[in-house]
Scaffold this active site. Structure first.
Site, PDB file in Angstrom:
ATOM      1  N   ASP A 184      -3.118 -16.337  12.157  1.00 37.14           N
ATOM      2  CA  ASP A 184      -2.234 -15.267  12.591  1.00 37.14           C
ATOM      3  C   ASP A 184      -3.024 -14.219  13.368  1.00 37.14           C
ATOM      4  O   ASP A 184      -3.914 -13.568  12.812  1.00 37.14           O
ATOM      5  CB  ASP A 184      -1.562 -14.638  11.361  1.00 37.14           C
ATOM      6  CG  ASP A 184      -0.449 -13.683  11.709  1.00 37.14           C
ATOM      7  OD1 ASP A 184      -0.710 -12.719  12.460  1.00 37.14           O
ATOM      8  OD2 ASP A 184       0.686 -13.888  11.236  1.00 37.14           O
TER       9      ASP A 184
ATOM     10  N   GLU B 238      -3.320 -19.819   4.916  1.00 37.45           N
ATOM     11  CA  GLU B 238      -3.290 -18.724   5.894  1.00 37.45           C
ATOM     12  C   GLU B 238      -4.063 -17.530   5.364  1.00 37.45           C
ATOM     13  O   GLU B 238      -3.656 -16.921   4.376  1.00 37.45           O
ATOM     14  CB  GLU B 238      -1.858 -18.307   6.208  1.00 37.45           C
ATOM     15  CG  GLU B 238      -1.785 -17.186   7.242  1.00 37.45           C
ATOM     16  CD  GLU B 238      -0.364 -16.764   7.572  1.00 37.45           C
ATOM     17  OE1 GLU B 238      -0.166 -16.110   8.615  1.00 37.45           O
ATOM     18  OE2 GLU B 238       0.553 -17.064   6.780  1.00 37.45           O
TER      19      GLU B 238
ATOM     20  N   GLU C 258       6.230 -14.585  14.350  1.00 37.56           N
ATOM     21  CA  GLU C 258       6.392 -13.933  13.045  1.00 37.56           C
ATOM     22  C   GLU C 258       6.221 -12.431  13.246  1.00 37.56           C
ATOM     23  O   GLU C 258       5.210 -11.842  12.867  1.00 37.56           O
ATOM     24  CB  GLU C 258       5.386 -14.472  12.022  1.00 37.56           C
ATOM     25  CG  GLU C 258       5.679 -13.985  10.608  1.00 37.56           C
ATOM     26  CD  GLU C 258       4.621 -14.408   9.606  1.00 37.56           C
ATOM     27  OE1 GLU C 258       4.994 -14.907   8.534  1.00 37.56           O
ATOM     28  OE2 GLU C 258       3.421 -14.242   9.889  1.00 37.56           O
TER      29      GLU C 258
END
Length: 270
Positions: free
Chosen positions: A178, A143, A240
């Site tokens: 993300d 990530e 998240e």
């Protein structure tokens, strides 16, 4: 229909971990995730997942001491032995709770260590982790996290994540992408989704700025979802975000997003 995963490191955090799983189910989530469940015995987590009918979609390899600001071990030359010692026990835990994807955080750059040495350590550790994961039928996830979120994080751009995947050359290495981290780094997530959706195994969302619930900031979720749909993304949407208050009180956005997806699906089949 989009599938949403509750990140129970952030959501429902006012109760023990196993109770967060039941809360996620009761509030309409399809799965859960949390990078660091290890303090709770795997049998207890597995039992809670079974009772709730949820899956555990991704977790992290141990990432060091959060109280000291550690954000991963994989790129730290002085922590190689620790990273490798935790690998098999972590995979054992994941296997016991039915999790098939493991995230290896790179870590924060230590002062005085050449970038090339950090990168070589990172790739060497990832290769070992990817091979260990493949032996169990699991994926290894990377990530990218920009400096706006974690200062001096080694894997700080999507392009670096692509480089790591190329250098590893393993078919079980994929991305967590993300949207908040990307926008917080001053980048547009839509071109990356368009060009590299096939490498994205898991998507994370939070609004920008603030990292709170969708609808509390300026992130264009309609455009984000349109890009994911156009790219054929079929993975989970991982929530998240930092709840602005009590998790349950801020979940109106979830019903609204589901309703929007249903309307779009209905129109497509009309």
């Amino acid at each position: 229909m989009r599938r949403y995963s509750a990140h129970i490191g952030y959501l429902f955090s006012d109760r023990p971990l196993v109770e967060r799983i039941a809360a996620a189910r009761a509030n309409g989530f399809d799965a859960v995730e949390n990078p660091a469940p290890y303090a709770t015995p795997a049998p207890a987590v597995a039992a809670a997942l079974k009772e709730a009918g949820l899956t555990y979609v991704q977790m992290g390899l141990p990432s060091g001491d959060a109280a000291r600001g550690e954000k991963g071990l994989a790129a730290l030359p002085e922590r190689v032995a620790e990273f490798r010692a935790t690998l098999e026990p972590s995979l054992d835990y994941a296997e016991a709770v039915g999790c098939r994807a493991m995230h290896a955080m790179a870590g924060v750059r230590p002062e005085g260590v050449p970038e090339a040495k950090l990168w070589d350590t990172y790739i060497g550790n990832l290769a070992l982790a990817a091979d260990a994961a493949r032996a169990r039928g699991m994926l290894l996830l990377l990530e990218p996290i920009g400096s706006g979120t974690i200062a001096d994080y080694l894997l700080d751009t999507p392009d670096l994540a692509l480089r790591a995947i190329r250098e590893l050359g393993r078919d079980n290495v994929r991305l967590i992408f993300d949207a908040f981290h990307t926008v917080n780094a001053g980048l547009d997530p839509l071109p990356f989704i368009r060009d590299h959706a096939g490498l994205i195994h898991h998507m994370h969302i939070a609004d920008y700025p603030g990292r709170h619930e969708p609808g509390t900031g300026t992130l264009d979720f309609a455009a984000l979802y349109a890009a994911l749909d156009a790219a054929g993304y079929a993975g989970f949407i991982g929530c998240e975000y930092v709840p602005a208050g009590r998790t349950e009180d801020g979940l109106g956005w979830l019903a609204a997003h589901r309703a929007g997806a249903m309307r779009k699906a209905g129109a497509a089949h009309a």
